[in-house]
Design an enzyme around this catalytic site. Structure first.
Site, PDB file in Angstrom:
ATOM      1  CB  THR A 180      -0.958  -0.003   1.217  1.00 13.53           C
ATOM      2  OG1 THR A 180      -1.608  -1.278   1.258  1.00 13.53           O
ATOM      3  CG2 THR A 180      -2.011   1.071   1.100  1.00 13.53           C
ATOM      4  CG  ASP A 227      -3.942  -3.424  -3.654  1.00 14.08           C
ATOM      5  OD1 ASP A 227      -2.930  -4.148  -3.735  1.00 14.08           O
ATOM      6  OD2 ASP A 227      -4.466  -3.119  -2.573  1.00 14.08           O
ATOM      7  CD  GLU A 228      -4.880  -7.796  -2.162  1.00 16.05           C
ATOM      8  OE1 GLU A 228      -4.302  -8.794  -2.631  1.00 16.05           O
ATOM      9  OE2 GLU A 228      -4.785  -7.471  -0.963  1.00 16.05           O
ATOM     10  CD  GLN A 236      -0.875 -12.510   0.615  1.00 14.13           C
ATOM     11  OE1 GLN A 236      -1.709 -12.230   1.446  1.00 14.13           O
ATOM     12  NE2 GLN A 236       0.133 -11.697   0.322  1.00 14.13           N
ATOM     13  NE  ARG A 253      -2.847 -12.848   6.449  1.00 17.60           N
ATOM     14  CZ  ARG A 253      -2.318 -11.977   5.616  1.00 17.60           C
ATOM     15  NH1 ARG A 253      -2.626 -10.708   5.708  1.00 17.60           N
ATOM     16  NH2 ARG A 253      -1.455 -12.344   4.678  1.00 17.60           N
TER      17      ARG A 253
END
Length: 672
Positions: free
Chosen positions: A29, A214-215, A245, A603
């Site tokens: 980010t 993004d992603e 991911q 995480r």
């Protein structure tokens, strides 16, 4: 904080297509926000010619906030930061005439679509929940793959596919008649339009001169094509993603889109971000070793400069009740020792059904918790009622909205009257509202029912007129008062307190709508029609993702945990058949399950526990379980199986005792 060399390279490369392969916790980010600032401040781009897209409203909001902090709000003016679907909605809104839609189109959420499909297939499917769910998914997949109804019919071979394809055609015809779109149309329609219309394509390529995504590993076929059409030959774009991911193939996501990029854009620059700022060295090493079991087109190895950290602990329980009790006992013990907060703990599981026992154990111990995936704000009946009124105000062709509220609150318009209005609407080939306003309605209705329908029509027409010509905020206020909605809530709620809470929700909705109608320094003022479509889209995007907050243990699925981080994580149910899930084992899709385990592990910032049961109840019977293969793929030297622990020495016991006494003293001191 200074950018590391990889981040700096990713920010500064703007002369061609760029793929940033960003590992978990590697600061992607920061790269996106710094790159936007670099484009505006150093490369001569105007903010209004830059667009950044991602997958959730929460991610888009955070990005917007951070760009605002980096550049200042003035320089940000005009910058487009949104989800894919909000960008699609904007393209549709601006090209509405070319698409052959009327301006006040409605958005159907999943419940609207399901209700319509249930109605359309009442004879063939007869409300069979499983079949209806399969039909909904199949239509979504067809749209994501840019397959229109006629092509689906042409490709269908077996009876079920033929039924589904014909239902898809019927569904699309009804959406058109209602002047409505569903969630998948928000990508499908702009993509097909840009593909077929050179003038529109040029207009949007001139509007968006630099695109950031993004992603990117979560894009499906239509989203990838939309990106390609928006960037055109100029190919000024940066996509950020992580093939490790990619966990949404069941939603149509195609991680191979990362590979496709290098084929479609041969000059693509690949930049890897491999430094992780989140997790301890041991957690990271374990994640790297686990994911190395998957084949890779792009090789990357994450590293951390943080401490090596605590061993990863494995708790074994006899059954799922004991598993929940052990996790909660461990949280209580650990919190006491570390003097931490409940909000620093997360319990991650593969399926929602696993949450119930953890909820019970937390409640029994009076531990506050938040269950992600609870009732979303927009799913509440009172919000759906008011939204249905607003949908009808801006699009009188929206039959679903009309059916919800024509007798809410009660006006004496019962099912028999509605059936007659519906039959006449079919005969006249117009919407139910147009039929309710039609003089010919007197042929099928009379007396009180006809009078009530006419009153309802007059009320809607006058309110819509006031909202359009005058003050939309005042029109909205008089709408809520005009239908006596507060009295209705007090009559129908379980208690006055419940009615009060529901009215509070209405006030919150009213506040949101007012803010959007009036605009602020970042957002232009909107029309009521724009507000309604934006809020409906927000509901669809945020169903199951309300804000976290407060000092509460977080309970969530591994899928929901993506993008989040917690100091202390428990990954529960580490057994064959649960993680990896049996359905993935049956479909030979273990690689995606391994990516899901990798997402869970990464995480955790400081400490990580895994739990598993020796036996677990399944479909009414007790089965003996096996440890997940993923547990066995982890570096065993870094795992500590709690039940196989060596007994503590006297010295170790003394140290633990001293720590406990110190904590007790600190607690008593704070209380005094």
């Amino acid at each position: 904080m200074k950018l590391n060399p990889g981040q700096e390279q990713a920010v500064n490369y703007v002369s061609g297509p760029c793929l940033v392969l960003a590992g978990a916790g590697s600061g992607k980010t920061r790269v996106i926000t710094n790159k936007i600032a670099h484009l505006v401040q150093n490369c001569g781009y105007q903010a209004r010619h830059i667009a950044a897209v991602t997958f959730t409203n929460k991610a888009a909001r955070e990005m917007k906030e951070r760009v605002g902090q980096t550049m200042g709000r003035k320089q940000c003016r005009g910058l487009w930061v949104s989800t894919f679907h909000t960008l699609g909605l904007e393209i549709i809104r601006r090209e509405v005439k070319i698409l052959g839609l009327k301006a006040g189109f409605s958005l159907f959420d999943d419940q609207d679509s399901l209700a319509l499909l249930k109605d359309l297939t009442s004879e063939q499917i007869d409300g069979d929940k499983d079949l209806l769910s399969q039909l909904v998914n199949q239509i979504s997949n067809w749209k994501n793959d840019l397959i229109l109804p006629d092509m689906a019919i042409k490709q269908a071979r077996e009876p079920k596919q033929i039924l589904f394809a014909n239902s898809y055609k019927l569904y699309q015809q009804h959406l058109k008649a209602y002047n409505a779109l569903d969630f998948d149309d928000l990508i499908l329609m702009p993509t097909l339009l840009l593909q077929s219309n050179a003038e529109v394509r040029q207009r949007w390529q001139d509007r968006i001169r630099y695109l950031l995504v993004d992603e990117y590993q979560d894009t499906n076929t239509s989203q990838y094509l939309l990106v390609k059409l928006l960037v055109g030959e100029r190919a000024r774009f940066t996509v950020v993603g992580d093939d490790d991911q990619s966990i949404y193939s069941w939603r149509g996501a195609k991680p191979q889109n990362l590979v496709l990029l290098s084929q479609d854009f041969p000059s693509l620059r690949l930049i890897k971000l491999e430094q992780n700022y989140r997790s301890s060295g041991r957690i990271l090493k374990s994640a790297n070793i686990l994911i190395a079991n998957n084949p890779h087109v792009f090789e990357k190895t994450l590293f951390s400069e943080l401490a090596y950290g605590e061993p990863l602990r494995v708790l074994q329980a006899n059954n799922e009740e004991q598993e929940a009790e052990r996790v909660v006992a461990e949280i209580i013990r650990h919190k006491f020792m570390k003097r931490s907060q409940f909000g620093e703990y997360a319990i991650l599981y593969r399926g929602n059904h696993q949450a119930r026992l953890f909820e019970r154990a937390l409640m029994t111990n009076r531990i506050p918790y938040k269950l992600s995936g609870g009732t979303s704000f927009f799913s509440r009946a009172e919000i759906k009622d008011i939204m249905a009124y607003l949908r009808l105000l801006v699009n009188p062709d929206d039959d679903n909205a009309l059916l919800r509220i024509i007798n809410t609150p009660k006006r004496g318009i019962g099912p028999a009257s509605l059936e007659k209005i519906g039959a006449l609407a079919n005969e006249l080939d117009q919407s139910m509202f147009a039929t309710a306003a039609d003089d010919r309605l007197g042929h099928v209705l009379s007396g009180t029912a006809l009078h009530s329908v006419k009153q309802f029509v007059r009320f809607v027409v006058e309110t819509a007129d006031n909202a359009q010509r005058g003050d939309s905020v005042a029109a909205l206020r008089s709408l809520i008062q005009g239908i006596d909605y507060e009295d209705f809530l007090y009559e129908t709620s379980a208690s006055p307190k419940a009615a009060e809470m529901r009215m509070k929700n209405i006030s919150e909705l009213y506040r949101w709508i007012t803010e959007m109608l009036e605009g602020d320094e970042l957002e232009e003022p909107m029309t009521l029609a724009q507000v309604v479509t934006r809020l409906t889209l927000r509901d669809m995007m945020e169903r199951n993702s309300e804000e976290e907050g407060g000092d509460q243990v977080q309970l969530m699925t591994l899928h929901s945990s993506k993008g989040l981080e917690y100091p202390y994580c428990f990954m529960v149910g580490m057994e064959e058949g649960l993680l990896p899930h049996q359905s993935s084992l049956d479909e030979d899709n273990v690689e995606e399950e391994r990516r899901l385990a990798y997402v869970g592990i990464t995480r955790a910032q400081q400490e990580l526990w895994f739990t598993l049961c020796r036996e677990r109840r399944q479909f009414g019977e007790t089965i003996t379980t096996e440890p997940s293969r993923f547990l066995l793929e982890l570096p065993q030297d870094d795992l500590e199986w709690m039940d196989r622990r060596k007994p503590q020495s006297a010295e170790q016991r003394q140290q633990v005792g001293k720590a406990n006494i110190a904590n007790l003293r600190a607690m008593l001191k704070n209380k005094s």
